[in-house]
Scaffold this motif. Structure first.
Motif, short mmCIF file in Angstrom:
data_model
loop_
_atom_site.label_atom_id
_atom_site.label_comp_id
_atom_site.label_asym_id
_atom_site.label_seq_id
_atom_site.Cartn_x
_atom_site.Cartn_y
_atom_site.Cartn_z
N GLY A 81 39.42 -19.04 30.26
CA GLY A 81 39.74 -19.41 31.63
C GLY A 81 39.24 -18.39 32.63
N ARG A 82 39.96 -18.34 33.77
CA ARG A 82 39.59 -17.47 34.88
C ARG A 82 40.74 -16.51 35.21
N LEU A 83 40.39 -15.32 35.68
CA LEU A 83 41.40 -14.39 36.16
C LEU A 83 41.78 -14.75 37.59
N LYS A 84 43.08 -14.75 37.86
CA LYS A 84 43.59 -14.98 39.22
C LYS A 84 44.62 -13.89 39.51
N ASN A 85 44.56 -13.35 40.71
CA ASN A 85 45.53 -12.35 41.16
C ASN A 85 46.49 -12.99 42.14
N ARG A 86 47.78 -12.65 41.99
CA ARG A 86 48.82 -13.16 42.90
C ARG A 86 49.57 -11.98 43.48
N GLN A 87 50.10 -12.17 44.68
CA GLN A 87 51.01 -11.18 45.25
C GLN A 87 52.15 -11.90 45.94
N TRP A 88 53.33 -11.29 45.93
CA TRP A 88 54.51 -11.88 46.54
C TRP A 88 55.49 -10.77 46.87
N GLN A 89 56.49 -11.14 47.68
CA GLN A 89 57.55 -10.19 48.04
C GLN A 89 58.68 -10.30 47.03
N GLY A 90 59.04 -9.19 46.41
CA GLY A 90 60.16 -9.16 45.48
C GLY A 90 61.48 -9.20 46.23
N GLU A 91 62.57 -9.41 45.50
CA GLU A 91 63.89 -9.47 46.11
C GLU A 91 64.25 -8.16 46.81
N ASP A 92 63.67 -7.05 46.33
CA ASP A 92 63.94 -5.75 46.94
C ASP A 92 63.05 -5.48 48.15
N GLY A 93 62.19 -6.44 48.52
CA GLY A 93 61.32 -6.28 49.69
C GLY A 93 59.96 -5.67 49.38
N ASN A 94 59.77 -5.20 48.15
CA ASN A 94 58.49 -4.61 47.77
C ASN A 94 57.48 -5.69 47.43
#
Length: 154
Positions: A81-94
């Motif tokens: 397959g393909r590499l995909k990068n994700r980012q999100w805000q954790g519950e601690d705000g980081n």
């Protein structure tokens, strides 16, 4: 060559069961970790060393349902397959980051469920001829040959 390439091929063992998520409208997504191992001989001690890398795998729709039905923790599988990068805000705000392998092709190399020995499936978006899948299955012994190369004196 002016194009780019984002392609990942892994042969490894499932580290957990397939976790399914279903969406309104009938779509689904399956997630599971795959462990790959690198084994070599430490030249100074002669000791065999094994390093394990973990990969987050994502499968969609019908392919996800097939994986959920036939794969179990510990099963050996080939994924492409393909590499995909994700980012999100954790519950601690980081801000959190994750790299995933979004599967386009897969082959079951062994399963513990009846009736599914070396069967394979493909994600609907990228079906390839059966000859490609057979080549992937035959490449399974390749990691063993790389272990032997580590013992060579040159």
């Amino acid at each position: 060559m002016s194009g780019t390439l984002n392609k990942v091929m892994l042969i490894g063992h499932l580290g957990d069961e397939v976790k399914m998520h279903y969406f309104e409208g009938g779509g689904s997504i399956g997630r599971f970790p795959i462990a790959t191992n690198e084994t070599y001989t430490n030249k100074s001690t002669g000791e065999r060393v094994t390093n394990t890398d973990w990969h987050n795998v994502v499968v969609r729709n019908k392919a996800a349902e097939i994986c959920e039905k036939y794969l179990s923790k510990g099963d050996k599988v080939y994924v492409e397959g393909r590499l995909k990068n994700r980012q999100w805000q954790g519950e601690d705000g980081n801000t959190r980051y994750s790299t995933e392998v979004h599967v386009q092709e897969f082959t079951f190399l062994n399963t513990k469920k009846e009736g599914m020995q070396n069967n394979s499936g493909s994600a609907p978006v990228a079906q390839k001829p059966a000859s490609t899948e057979n080549k992937a299955s035959s490449s399974a012994p390749a990691p063993a040959s790389s272990e032997e190369d580590d013992d060579l004196p040159f």
